[in-house]
Design a protein around this motif. Structure first.
Motif, short mmCIF file in Angstrom:
data_model
loop_
_atom_site.label_atom_id
_atom_site.label_comp_id
_atom_site.label_asym_id
_atom_site.label_seq_id
_atom_site.Cartn_x
_atom_site.Cartn_y
_atom_site.Cartn_z
N HIS A 192 54.77 -36.87 13.03
CA HIS A 192 53.91 -35.99 13.82
C HIS A 192 53.14 -36.56 15.08
O HIS A 192 52.26 -36.07 15.80
CB HIS A 192 53.30 -34.94 13.03
CG HIS A 192 53.34 -34.23 12.17
ND1 HIS A 192 54.05 -34.55 10.95
CD2 HIS A 192 53.56 -32.71 11.84
CE1 HIS A 192 54.16 -33.42 10.34
NE2 HIS A 192 54.59 -32.66 10.89
N GLY A 193 53.03 -38.11 15.14
CA GLY A 193 52.80 -39.15 16.00
C GLY A 193 50.98 -38.91 15.98
O GLY A 193 50.77 -39.71 17.17
N HIS A 194 50.28 -38.54 14.55
CA HIS A 194 49.44 -39.09 14.70
C HIS A 194 48.65 -39.09 13.06
O HIS A 194 49.57 -38.55 11.87
CB HIS A 194 48.52 -37.82 15.32
CG HIS A 194 48.49 -36.46 14.54
ND1 HIS A 194 47.41 -35.71 13.11
CD2 HIS A 194 49.09 -35.23 14.80
CE1 HIS A 194 47.86 -34.79 13.50
NE2 HIS A 194 49.03 -34.38 13.87
N ARG A 195 47.56 -39.79 12.78
CA ARG A 195 47.29 -39.99 10.96
C ARG A 195 46.32 -38.86 10.42
O ARG A 195 45.19 -39.44 10.39
CB ARG A 195 46.90 -41.37 11.53
CG ARG A 195 47.60 -42.43 11.21
CD ARG A 195 47.39 -43.91 11.19
NE ARG A 195 47.67 -44.43 9.94
CZ ARG A 195 47.97 -44.88 9.30
NH1 ARG A 195 49.63 -44.86 9.71
NH2 ARG A 195 48.68 -45.24 8.47
N SER A 196 45.76 -37.73 10.79
CA SER A 196 44.81 -36.72 11.05
C SER A 196 45.07 -35.85 10.46
O SER A 196 45.33 -34.23 11.57
CB SER A 196 43.95 -36.70 12.30
OG SER A 196 43.66 -37.41 12.17
N PRO A 197 46.38 -35.25 9.11
CA PRO A 197 46.65 -34.65 9.21
C PRO A 197 45.74 -32.94 8.35
O PRO A 197 44.83 -34.00 7.64
CB PRO A 197 48.09 -34.74 7.80
CG PRO A 197 46.76 -36.46 7.25
CD PRO A 197 46.24 -37.05 8.56
N PRO A 198 45.67 -32.33 7.84
CA PRO A 198 44.99 -31.27 7.23
C PRO A 198 44.94 -31.34 5.94
O PRO A 198 45.62 -30.51 5.32
CB PRO A 198 45.91 -29.79 7.98
CG PRO A 198 46.99 -29.71 8.05
CD PRO A 198 47.52 -31.73 8.59
#
Length: 369
Positions: A209-215
């Motif tokens: 996903h290209g980021h490290r802030s999953p829900p």
DNA sequence: ATCTGGAAGGGCCTCTACGC
DNA sequence: GCGTAGAGGCCCTTCCAGAT
């Protein structure tokens, strides 16, 4: 109802019921005829008045053993297989009810809307964003959940809580936490994702996903649900044993997978369900303030009518006489509405202990050389 | 990060009325 | 005569919370 003979009885006080139970019968009160019949325990070989049965798994036979050996054996061969026993459900339900009873109404002001709201409890869900993690349940609890709880205690004063672990449909473990503090959803997600990130549990998510802030978190500030403790505790104790394996309603397709083993179950409508995996280790836990050892017990005199009248003359209490013991069920609201006197004082003192975190209070009594 | 105190885990026991 | 309902107590081992 209560008789008039003056004997001490034990009162076990819970937020939604009070149990009145007599002291256990001592063997010394047994008749001389009874005492003549001494038998031998097949485990400890000690002489006993009573013997009880156990099933010995190694010898595959039933054995007659004393009470002590029986309970020892049961605990030594104990397995929960991921489901909560009736006793565990009762313990957890009471812990949640104590939490809710002790929780005070708190006000939160939202800058963006310039509005405020009140709430009492938060219901938090913490999940793992990656499906194919190698983490065991124990590792999850000790390496992810434990540091998170320490951080939450320091940062947000999270001292009163109950957590429950459940398997998700994808096999991952996830945690529900019920607590009496308010946590902003962004701070919660940041803190939880930081714990996950420390263990490399966001690496695969980032690649995708290209980021490290999953829900990975969800939080509900419970504001105005009627009987909210009842709602939460019932939600938590409910057995979520099965997962649906087909999105089509009433799926009866038995060819998709081999369902001949015991991991599959077909209900009366013909729908196939797959058994969820069992959580290993403890299924739930409560902070020490709410634990069973802090339960509220009081030894009362059965002849003290002023004490009993608040129970026996109260129409709001649902009285159930089990002969050996009596139970008074009621809504938690009755504590402020109709339960008065000594009982109310005991209850309020107990709530004060939970609110002010008695585990952390300095000792009032010291012994020195 | 590590250590230690303590909580979770469950089957059977206590009792008696009631239903089968 | 047997099974059932309901509550907490009993018991030890494993594992978690909280302190250091």
């Amino acid at each position: 109802m209560r008789d008039n003979c003056s004997t001490p009885v034990n009162l076990y006080i819970q937020p939604t019921y009070i149990t009145v139970i007599p002291d256990r019968i001592e063997h010394s009160n047994r008749s001389s005829e009874y005492l003549k019949s001494i038998v031998t325990c097949q485990h400890c070989s000690e002489p006993q008045f009573d013997l009880f049965s156990i099933y010995d798994y190694e010898k595959e036979t039933y054995q007659s053993v004393c009470k002590e050996c029986q309970t020892k054996y049961h605990l030594a061969h104990n397995l929960h297989v991921g489901l909560m026993s009736q006793k565990a459900k009762t313990r957890m339900r009471n812990a949640v009810n104590w939490l809710a009873a002790a929780a005070t109404r708190k006000r939160v002001w939202q800058k963006s809307t310039n509005k405020s709201f009140y709430f009492k409890l938060s219901f938090i869900t913490l999940t793992l964003p990656q499906h194919d993690t190698e983490l065991s349940d124990q590792e999850f609890k000790s390496r992810v959940l434990h540091p998170f709880l320490i951080y939450a205690a320091k940062s947000w004063s999270l001292y009163n809580y109950v957590w429950k672990a459940e398997p998700q449909d994808n096999g991952n473990i996830h945690i529900h936490i019920t607590t009496d503090i308010f946590i902003h959803h962004q701070k919660l997600r940041k803190a939880w994702n930081r714990q996950l990130s420390n263990l490399g549990l966001l690496d695969k998510f980032e690649l995708k996903h290209g980021h490290r802030s999953p829900p990975s978190t969800e939080i509900k500030a419970v504001r105005s649900v009627k009987n909210l403790a009842g709602y939460i505790s019932e939600y938590l104790v409910k057995d979520k044993k099965f997962k649906s394996t087909c999105s089509i309603y009433n799926c009866t397709d038995s060819t998709a997978q081999d369902k001949s083993n015991s991991d599959w179950y077909q209900d009366k409508k013909g729908t196939w369900w797959e058994l969820k995996r069992a959580i290993t280790g403890n299924i739930w836990y409560s902070s020490s303030n709410l634990s069973a050892t802090n339960k509220l017990m009081y030894v009362a005199d059965s002849a003290d009518s002023s004490f009993w009248s608040t129970l026996t003359d109260n129409d709001a209490l649902n009285y159930i006489d089990q002969k050996y013991y009596q139970v008074y069920y009621f809504s938690p609201k009755e504590w402020s509405r109709s339960i008065t006197g000594k009982l109310r004082h005991l209850f309020n003192d107990h709530l004060a202990g939970i609110r002010h975190n008695w585990q952390k209070s300095p000792p009032l009594f010291h012994i020195i050389d």
